[in-house]
Design a protein around this motif. Structure first.
Motif, PDB file in Angstrom:
ATOM      1  N   THR A 143       0.949  -1.185  -0.349  1.00  0.00           N
ATOM      2  CA  THR A 143      -0.113  -0.254  -0.242  1.00  0.00           C
ATOM      3  C   THR A 143       1.135   1.458  -0.073  1.00  0.00           C
ATOM      4  N   ASP A 144       1.898   0.887   0.197  1.00  0.00           N
ATOM      5  CA  ASP A 144       2.861   2.456   0.887  1.00  0.00           C
ATOM      6  C   ASP A 144       4.171   2.144   0.202  1.00  0.00           C
ATOM      7  N   GLY A 145       4.317   1.169  -0.625  1.00  0.00           N
ATOM      8  CA  GLY A 145       5.474   1.734  -1.218  1.00  0.00           C
ATOM      9  C   GLY A 145       7.505   1.446  -0.773  1.00  0.00           C
ATOM     10  N   LEU A 146       7.599   1.146  -1.167  1.00  0.00           N
ATOM     11  CA  LEU A 146       9.737   1.030  -0.877  1.00  0.00           C
ATOM     12  C   LEU A 146       9.932   1.604  -0.013  1.00  0.00           C
ATOM     13  N   ARG A 147       9.275   3.185   0.725  1.00  0.00           N
ATOM     14  CA  ARG A 147       9.162   4.198   1.759  1.00  0.00           C
ATOM     15  C   ARG A 147       9.094   2.875   3.314  1.00  0.00           C
ATOM     16  N   ALA A 148       7.858   2.828   2.960  1.00  0.00           N
ATOM     17  CA  ALA A 148       7.219   1.611   4.552  1.00  0.00           C
ATOM     18  C   ALA A 148       8.009  -0.136   4.060  1.00  0.00           C
ATOM     19  N   PHE A 149       8.126  -0.573   2.936  1.00  0.00           N
ATOM     20  CA  PHE A 149       9.175  -1.583   3.248  1.00  0.00           C
ATOM     21  C   PHE A 149      10.598  -1.068   3.991  1.00  0.00           C
ATOM     22  N   LEU A 150      11.101   0.078   3.633  1.00  0.00           N
ATOM     23  CA  LEU A 150      12.897   0.112   3.385  1.00  0.00           C
ATOM     24  C   LEU A 150      12.246   0.327   5.472  1.00  0.00           C
ATOM     25  N   SER A 151      11.026   1.114   6.173  1.00  0.00           N
ATOM     26  CA  SER A 151      10.845   1.281   7.448  1.00  0.00           C
ATOM     27  C   SER A 151      10.333  -0.194   8.374  1.00  0.00           C
ATOM     28  N   SER A 152      10.196  -0.619   7.620  1.00  0.00           N
ATOM     29  CA  SER A 152      10.056  -2.353   7.792  1.00  0.00           C
ATOM     30  C   SER A 152      11.081  -2.950   8.640  1.00  0.00           C
ATOM     31  N   LEU A 153      12.567  -2.661   7.976  1.00  0.00           N
ATOM     32  CA  LEU A 153      13.575  -3.515   7.913  1.00  0.00           C
ATOM     33  C   LEU A 153      13.889  -3.302   9.264  1.00  0.00           C
ATOM     34  N   ALA A 154      13.750  -2.210  10.491  1.00  0.00           N
ATOM     35  CA  ALA A 154      14.217  -1.836  11.865  1.00  0.00           C
ATOM     36  C   ALA A 154      12.873  -2.131  12.403  1.00  0.00           C
ATOM     37  N   PRO A 155      12.224  -2.520  13.215  1.00  0.00           N
ATOM     38  CA  PRO A 155      11.565  -2.233  14.006  1.00  0.00           C
ATOM     39  C   PRO A 155      11.444  -1.454  14.988  1.00  0.00           C
ATOM     40  N   ALA A 156      10.697  -1.289  15.676  1.00  0.00           N
ATOM     41  CA  ALA A 156      10.986  -0.308  16.927  1.00  0.00           C
ATOM     42  C   ALA A 156      11.305  -1.443  18.124  1.00  0.00           C
ATOM     43  N   ASN A 157      10.066  -2.995  17.380  1.00  0.00           N
ATOM     44  CA  ASN A 157       9.492  -3.832  18.598  1.00  0.00           C
ATOM     45  C   ASN A 157      10.495  -5.129  17.996  1.00  0.00           C
ATOM     46  N   VAL A 158      11.756  -6.222  17.594  1.00  0.00           N
ATOM     47  CA  VAL A 158      11.004  -7.272  16.968  1.00  0.00           C
ATOM     48  C   VAL A 158      10.701  -8.610  17.335  1.00  0.00           C
TER      49      VAL A 158
END
Length: 434
Positions: A143-158
């Motif tokens: 839904t949000d594209g590549l930017r959302a994908f990149l931000s999901s690589l380092a979540p605040a809470n694994v």
């Protein structure tokens, strides 16, 4: 010999799973046209049993993949530290694996564009499979594209990411954790790796227990498909097998080209070198069983010294499965089109990175275990439902043959590439005199 292999197949789990799939679809199709309210009324119970079995498999995915990735990275780092040939081998394996992953995405999308799933047949196959939620990472990337994908690589809470099926974030953390473990003291690293190896082995035991019920779980899911869709699902399953096999055949052909160009060897000589190993691969469906033949052919036909072949090929069998991302991504792309899901660039990158990671994590696992351990995380990372995977597992026997043949071919090609083309060809003359 052939009769004993046939007997082994007819008593194997693979045969019983195939039989359960056929029986479930046939019984469901017969009940579809008959007046059997007791069966149609109990469809919800049957589907619930199938969902319970699927959830039992799914609950092992995160701890299994995490543990296998950590132990795999530690073992690869230890292997790279043993010498120049081992380090060069791992570099060649990595380059080939990345190239195979790019090919897998292009080939899978291309084949499904040229030969798409019949929409009506696809809906029929999905009709009896349990509903499943998509992964958070995949949904965000779609839904949000590549930017959302990149931000999901380092979540605040694994931990939260793992609970939400954010498999790619877990994979990234596992890779970082594994490489960090290689930097600590040996006396600390060994018990840490031993702990995660024990966790992985424990998860494999649980998966084996769950797979003992695979015929019943597949029958329950296939019964629902047969009740709603009839026998028409057979064509869709045959189409699926063809797409996955064609993707792998294309990879095998490209491997020949890579061996000729990068390994500086003639096509005829390389083909003659790999043929006996491929025959063993077809008959055994095991790269490990093909290892003695591969070492012999590398020495006698590829100009690789015995000492080098004895190091490179066992390492390749241990950590290198080039067909893993190709076959696994072909399955995931098929599931995406089956469910009518459009895949963005972010989702494809997420799937590719996860496919590379789990190709390391799933090395050494039995076929049925690796099917879920590898494809499940990729589907979750791409935001794809898992409900149809048990039905696809039932017809995995044929694609698995091409997996082994492709791995054996790539192992020998990589061995020639690592050794380089500077060695004198030994060829058939040596074979005749030895």
């Amino acid at each position: 010999m052939r009769s004993s292999r046939l007997a082994a197949f007819f008593t194997s789990l693979s045969f019983f799973v195939i039989a359960a799939l056929v029986a479930g679809v046939v019984v469901g199709a017969m009940a579809q046209g008959a007046d059997a309210p007791w069966l149609t009324g109990g469809l919800g119970v049957v589907e619930s049993l199938g969902q319970v079995w699927l959830n039992a498999l799914r609950m092992t995915v995160i701890p299994l993949v995490f543990s296998l990735l950590v132990t795999g990275i530690v073992s690869i780092a230890d292997a790279a530290a043993t010498g120049r040939i081992a380090a060069r081998s791992l570099m060649v394996f990595g380059v080939l694996l990345v190239g195979a992953t790019v090919y897998a995405i292009l080939a899978g999308l291309g084949l499904l564009a040229l030969w798409p799933i019949d929409p009506e047949a696809g809906r029929a196959l999905l009709a009896g499979t349990p509903a499943d939620s998509a992964a958070v990472v995949g949904e965000a990337a779609r839904t949000d594209g590549l930017r959302a994908f990149l931000s999901s690589l380092a979540p605040a809470n694994v931990v939260k990411a793992a609970a939400d099926d954010g498999v790619l974030a877990v994979v990234v953390f596992a890779v970082a954790f594994g490489f960090a473990a290689t930097r600590i003291k040996t006396e600390l690293r060994r018990p840490l790796a031993g702990f995660f190896e024990a966790v992985a082995e424990t998860m494999v035991v649980i998966v084996h227990w769950v797979l003992l019920a695979a015929p019943f779980g597949v029958f329950a899911l296939a019964l629902g498909v047969g009740l709603r869709a009839g026998l028409g699902v057979a064509g869709t399953l045959a189409h699926y097998v063809a797409i996955v096999c064609l993707s792998q055949i294309g990879l095998i052909l490209i491997t020949y080209v890579v061996a000729v160009v990068w390994g500086r060897i003639s096509l005829a000589r390389f083909a003659r070198a790999v043929a006996p190993a491929q025959v063993v691969a077809v008959s055994t469906q095991s790269s490990l069983a093909s290892l003695p033949v591969m070492i012999e052919r590398a020495r006698d036909w590829l100009g690789v010294p015995q000492t080098s072949a004895g190091l490179i090929l066992p390492l390749a069998v241990a950590v290198f499965r080039i067909t893993s991302p190709v076959a696994n991504l072909a399955v995931c792309l098929y599931v995406a089109q089956l469910n009518g899901i459009d895949l963005s660039l972010g989702v494809l990158i997420a799937g590719g990175l996860t496919a590379i990671a789990v190709s390391i994590a799933s090395v050494g696992l039995p076929g049925q275990v690796s099917f879920f351990a590898a494809i499940g995380p990729i589907c979750l990372a791409m935001g794809l439902p898992l409900g149809v995977l048990p039905l696809l597992l039932a017809v995995e026997v044929i694609p698995d043959i091409f997996r082994t043949v492709g791995n054996v071919t790539a192992d020998l090609a990589a061995t020639r590439i690592v050794q380089g083309g500077d060695a004198e060809p030994i060829g058939s003359e040596h074979s005749k005199t030895s």
